[in-house]
Design an enzyme around this catalytic site. Structure first.
Site, PDB file in Angstrom:
ATOM      1  N   HIS A  28      25.351  27.036 -20.348  1.00  0.00           N
ATOM      2  CA  HIS A  28      26.290  26.907 -19.242  1.00  0.00           C
ATOM      3  C   HIS A  28      27.026  28.220 -18.997  1.00  0.00           C
ATOM      4  O   HIS A  28      27.214  28.628 -17.847  1.00  0.00           O
ATOM      5  CB  HIS A  28      27.285  25.786 -19.530  1.00  0.00           C
ATOM      6  CG  HIS A  28      26.657  24.436 -19.672  1.00  0.00           C
ATOM      7  ND1 HIS A  28      26.872  23.415 -18.772  1.00  0.00           N
ATOM      8  CD2 HIS A  28      25.800  23.929 -20.600  1.00  0.00           C
ATOM      9  CE1 HIS A  28      26.198  22.340 -19.137  1.00  0.00           C
ATOM     10  NE2 HIS A  28      25.539  22.632 -20.253  1.00  0.00           N
ATOM     11  N   ASP A 132      31.900  24.623 -13.784  1.00  0.00           N
ATOM     12  CA  ASP A 132      30.851  23.786 -14.359  1.00  0.00           C
ATOM     13  C   ASP A 132      31.247  22.329 -14.165  1.00  0.00           C
ATOM     14  O   ASP A 132      32.423  21.973 -14.252  1.00  0.00           O
ATOM     15  CB  ASP A 132      30.694  24.113 -15.848  1.00  0.00           C
ATOM     16  CG  ASP A 132      29.425  23.535 -16.445  1.00  0.00           C
ATOM     17  OD1 ASP A 132      29.338  22.292 -16.555  1.00  0.00           O
ATOM     18  OD2 ASP A 132      28.536  24.313 -16.816  1.00  0.00           O
TER      19      ASP A 132
END
Length: 472
Positions: A28, A132
């Protein structure tokens, strides 16, 4: 009133600013920083806000791009109540038990994040918060900032996220799926995640009610069908969806040629085109010692050249290289296979490896970063998925793109993969007509994907559309 009017007029003359909020896990972090670099290349100031440790990790592991026009903000995480996991797990545990303390601690960033966003909102006419999806809880208070606008970054494939949402629809399906769409729904839900992580994800999605759009690290060239399906879902009503990928560099040779090259690249230089299998299983899982032994035997018995990046998983409080830099995991093995294989136990430049002409295949866990890097570099895959979205990615690579061999079915995930299975898969990909055909398809797809980011290409236009939209 006069002062307020002056401030509003003055603010209209200010530029826009972007705030990137990554989830503290390598796959991520990497995508968020790559996207930040892409946006900054348009001359937009980007603020990257994460924990001190993970900001440093993201910068150290970034492939090829120098961070320009990016301001890093180090936020403090609370102390974690977790011990360093053992070098090898005695048995495979569900992902991500070893990282859950870190994920839970990240929730404490909500207040400092809001404070940072408030401060930055005074410097720009509009702040664009790109977060995210697993940080939605942390940034949710931005809806109280009048000149803030947010976009959620999905770090998985459009294929995987579509079926994740599709399966979660409890009020019936809004439309029928075409018969030729792979049916992975019944096979790939069990064993992918722990219950604790499922609850963590649910908390994030509960907070996802404020974003103006959603960003995907994918390309409509090969996932256009699933982007279209996502756009049809009720959950995406009134949301703008952008396929911004591939976020990784597609021409790694454009990077600074004077930099020191990793020793494995020097080793690859000595080998013929398409003659080496690259083996790596990412940063989130440590293989058992027994499984490593079976892989080692299978690679040796296949009689194929191979480059194996063998590392333990990142932990909640450290990155793998901090704990086991250059540790010899297989005593005597490297010398035994030195004429055909190389084992690397520290961080290796995966993108540069995949771009090397000697690489003819990639044995991978099929995390989305690895998958899209392999796609963009035109390298076919031997898939050994282990958790989360990886099983779905492997189905997409095998059944949709047809550039992948699957080592085992997901329902047999708890079984040891024996050396003879490894040997067979390696031989099928590297020296059979079947493997040669997959290599041809992967190479052609990679060329088209690389073209998509050039001026006028599919991804180039999509990126421009997003920049134009946020800069309005």
């Amino acid at each position: 009133m006069a002062s307020q009017t002056y401030n509003q007029k003055n603010q209209k003359n200010l530029p826009i600013g972007v705030v990137s909020v990554p989830f503290p896990m390598q796959g991520h972090l990497n995508q968020t920083l790559l996207l930040s670099n892409l946006i900054s290349s348009y001359g937009i100031q980007v603020h990257f806000a994460g924990s001190t440790t993970h900001n440093q990790q993201a910068k150290q592991r970034l492939h090829g791009w120098n961070q320009q026009n990016i301001h890093f903000h180090d936020l403090q995480l609370p102390n974690l109540n977790s011990s360093i996991p053992p070098l090898f797990n005695e048995k495979t545990t569900e992902f991500p038990s070893h990282l859950q303390p870190l994920f839970d601690a990240s929730l404490n960033l909500r207040q400092p994040m809001f404070k940072l966003l408030q401060e930055l909102s005074l410097k720009y006419r509009r702040i664009i918060v790109i977060h995210d999806t697993l940080m939605a809880y942390v940034v949710q208070d931005l809806k109280f900032i009048p000149n803030a606008e947010s976009y959620a970054l999905h770090s998985v494939s459009a294929f995987a996220i579509f079926f994740h949402i599709w399966d979660s629809l409890s009020d019936g399906k809004p439309f029928e799926l075409d018969d030729d769409i792979p049916n992975c729904r019944d096979l790939l839900n069990e064993g992918c995640l722990t219950q604790e992580f499922k609850e963590f994800i649910a908390l994030q999605y509960k907070a996802l009610d404020f974003e103006s759009g959603r960003l995907y690290n994918t390309c409509r060239l090969f996932e256009g069908r699933y982007m279209n399906l996502l756009e049809k879902l009720p959950t995406n009503a009134n949301k703008k969806l952008f396929a911004m990928g591939p976020l990784n560099l597609v021409d790694i040779n454009r990077t600074n040629p004077s930099k020191i090259r990793h020793e494995c690249l020097e080793w690859l230089d000595k080998h013929d085109k398409n003659s080496v299998l690259f083996v790596s299983f990412g940063t989130s899982t440590s293989l058992t010692e027994e499984q490593i032994t079976e892989l080692a035997i299978g690679l040796e018995r296949s009689d194929q050249k191979f480059l194996w990046v063998l590392r333990m998983a990142d932990g909640a409080q450290f990155s793998a290289e901090d704990y086991m830099n250059k540790k010899n995991l297989l005593e005597g093995y490297e010398s035994k296979v030195k004429h055909k294989g190389m084992v690397v136990t520290d961080w290796a430049p995966q993108l540069e490896i995949l771009a090397h002409s000697a690489i003819g295949g990639f044995m991978s866990h099929c995390g989305w970063n690895s998958s899209i890097e392999s796609i963009s570099m035109g390298v076919p895959i031997i898939a050994l998925p282990m958790h989360s979205d990886q099983p779905k990615n492997s189905i997409f690579l095998r059944d949709v793109l047809k550039i992948c061999l699957l080592v085992r079915k997901w329902e047999k995930r708890d079984e040891l993969v024996r050396w003879d299975v490894v040997e067979n898969c390696v031989s099928r990909l590297m020296v059979s007509k079947e493997g040669e055909e997959m290599r041809r398809r992967a190479n052609e797809l990679g060329r088209k994907v690389r073209d998509s980011v050039e001026i006028g290409g599919t991804s180039y236009l999509e990126r421009d559309s997003f920049i134009t939209h946020i800069s309005r």
